[in-house]
Write a protein that holds these residues in place. Sequence first.
Motif, PDB file in Angstrom:
ATOM      1  N   ILE A   1     100.251  66.069   3.867  1.00 12.55           N
ATOM      2  CA  ILE A   1     100.131  64.616   3.703  1.00 12.55           C
ATOM      3  C   ILE A   1      98.668  64.214   3.639  1.00 12.55           C
ATOM      4  O   ILE A   1      98.251  63.414   2.786  1.00 12.55           O
ATOM      5  CB  ILE A   1     100.855  63.881   4.851  1.00 12.55           C
TER       6      ILE A   1
ATOM      7  N   SER B   1      96.891  62.876   0.273  1.00  7.18           N
ATOM      8  CA  SER B   1      96.362  61.514   0.213  1.00  7.18           C
ATOM      9  C   SER B   1      94.891  61.488  -0.175  1.00  7.18           C
ATOM     10  O   SER B   1      94.376  60.449  -0.597  1.00  7.18           O
ATOM     11  CB  SER B   1      96.550  60.811   1.561  1.00  7.18           C
TER      12      SER B   1
ATOM     13  N   PRO C   1      94.579  60.687  -4.212  1.00  9.52           N
ATOM     14  CA  PRO C   1      94.781  59.283  -4.576  1.00  9.52           C
ATOM     15  C   PRO C   1      93.681  58.354  -4.068  1.00  9.52           C
ATOM     16  O   PRO C   1      93.272  57.428  -4.769  1.00  9.52           O
ATOM     17  CB  PRO C   1      96.128  58.952  -3.917  1.00  9.52           C
ATOM     18  N   LEU C   2      93.207  58.592  -2.846  1.00  6.81           N
ATOM     19  CA  LEU C   2      92.121  57.763  -2.321  1.00  6.81           C
ATOM     20  C   LEU C   2      90.862  57.897  -3.169  1.00  6.81           C
ATOM     21  O   LEU C   2      90.187  56.909  -3.473  1.00  6.81           O
ATOM     22  CB  LEU C   2      91.819  58.150  -0.866  1.00  6.81           C
TER      23      LEU C   2
ATOM     24  N   ASN D   1      89.380  66.626  -3.758  1.00  2.00           N
ATOM     25  CA  ASN D   1      90.743  67.085  -3.996  1.00  2.00           C
ATOM     26  C   ASN D   1      90.947  68.527  -3.552  1.00  2.00           C
ATOM     27  O   ASN D   1      92.047  68.921  -3.152  1.00  2.00           O
ATOM     28  CB  ASN D   1      91.103  66.949  -5.481  1.00  2.00           C
TER      29      ASN D   1
END
Length: 630
Positions: free
Chosen positions: A280, A284, A287-288, A348
Amino acid sequence: MPEIKNPPPKRDEKIGGPIGRPGRGPGPVMQVEKPKNTKGTLLKLLSYIGSSKYLFISLALVMVVITILSLVAPALQQKAIDLITLTEDRLTVDRAEFIKTLIILLITYGITALFTYFQGLFSAKLSTATVRRLRYDLFARLVKLPIKYTDTHNHGDIMSRMTNDVENISNTISSSVGALISAVLSVIGSIVIMILYSPLMTLISVMTVVLTIIVSTNMSKYMRRFYKEQQTVLGEMNGHVEEMVTGYKTVVAFSKQQKSKNEFDSISSRFRKVAIKAQILSGSMGPLMNIISNLNFILVALSGAYFAFKASPIGGVWAPDGIITVGVIQAFLLYSKQLSRPINEIANQYAQIQNSIAGAERVFAVMDSEPEKDDGHLEFCAEDVKGDISFKNIFFGYNKEKTVLKDFSLDVKQGQKIAIVGATGSGKTTIVNLLTRFYDIDSGEITIDGKSIFHIPKDELRKTIAIVLQDTVLFSETIESNIRYGNTEASMEDVVNAAKTANADRFITRLKDGYQTRLSEGGSNLSQGQRQLLSIARAVLANPKILILDEATSSVDTRTEMRIQSAMVKLMENRTSLIIAHRLSTIRDADKIIVIEDGTIAESGNHEELLEKKGCYYRLYNNQFAGIET
């Protein structure tokens, strides 16, 4: 060597000592901790990467070319766009210059594609070369670790470090090293060119980069902990699977399949929970970073549009009249994207990088473990050993809370057959561990032919001793190779003679491929008795001066025991022998029998003498053969 009176060596309080024989199963799983030294781990990992310096330099040069071309492309696009002008409501194009620019742009993208191929090639080679050396060094350290290490560490966890952790490092090197080099070059190049376009717009773009760094830094603190825990639980899972597979017959015999499955399910559930948390957080991160990147795009586009419609002194050297053109805005958007792109890529990949750092730390923890020390300095030749052994006032415990041997003393003369009996846990096998220096005593002295074993090089010491264990260890090789393990220089004739001495030649020659029969894992395609005869043949071929038989017949039937006993009688001829046995019938002919009780010698003498004393040995003998309790 003078008598040793040093205190017991320090031991890991969390781990403690082994229970039973060395190698009889894993110890407790290590507690989960945050990485203790991320910087140190990275420096060690970089030293391994740097060992393939030519590959690294080649990769770096390729990345320099790719980065330069990626910085040139937006400028060419800006030039092409600005060649299209709108004058007096007419669209005009400098066709010759426009076509020339497009051709150069096409060549640029073609060269970039070619060098991107080389990037993948060099990255793969660098990764495999680095991991090969890392695995080699890890395995080289494993084979030099003391027996205590394997006794007190989960075997599956050690395997996990060699396989899963190293594989994670390999994947990261393959995907991240080139990206890191590109990131540094792209950020520097993009900032320089963006400043030339517009210092103020550069400042606006850099603001989002700072936001990226803040977000990724804070998230990394949590990701690092969860990925370290994930790797540790994975090691525990591997350990459970290894135990279940190796002990499958026992599991089935006691109908414990459901229990084993429940235990696996419990560990798997813990792994799932921590993996979900890690995934998770890592999921995340992308996307952030994309949100921040899009925010950067909006800010640059708005500010560029504002400055394009308003004359301003902020214009850079490429906009001398103070007005930013549409082509410049396009180029600036691409350069700002190139500024944030490598940072986003690293963000990433941060989960993978953190996973690899956690794995590398676990790998280096093994490699940093103290190897087995060998302080022997005497000129000692195993072939010249007579076989006199002396234990003097030995104190020893696997951990400082419990002493196993207490003031233990024993003299064994050349060629004597000494039997050691006693209840389980009384310290019988510990005597063997100390004689072979699998463990070192806390105090006292052990000598062979009057020479302290602490002054004898361990290789020479162990060449003088051969051990036949209850649990035979055979390798997935041919029968010949397994026997030859006792002496790799032996001829085939010597191998056959050793097998005949051990009463193993008869069953070997009946096999389809004879001595070239390949054994399955652990020799499971042979019976227990056949495996034991092969281990005796191996000991015969080693031609030791001192022989240790550690309950070598306790797990076979009486008929097989007679064959093994006959082989052992031949093996013990003219050799100093220590016989550890539960079956008292196998030691009646021993020159001396000593009874160990609570770490000390309770009785000693031959079979008849000890029966006449009607003491510990008498009770053991009657309990075993007559069921009489006194």
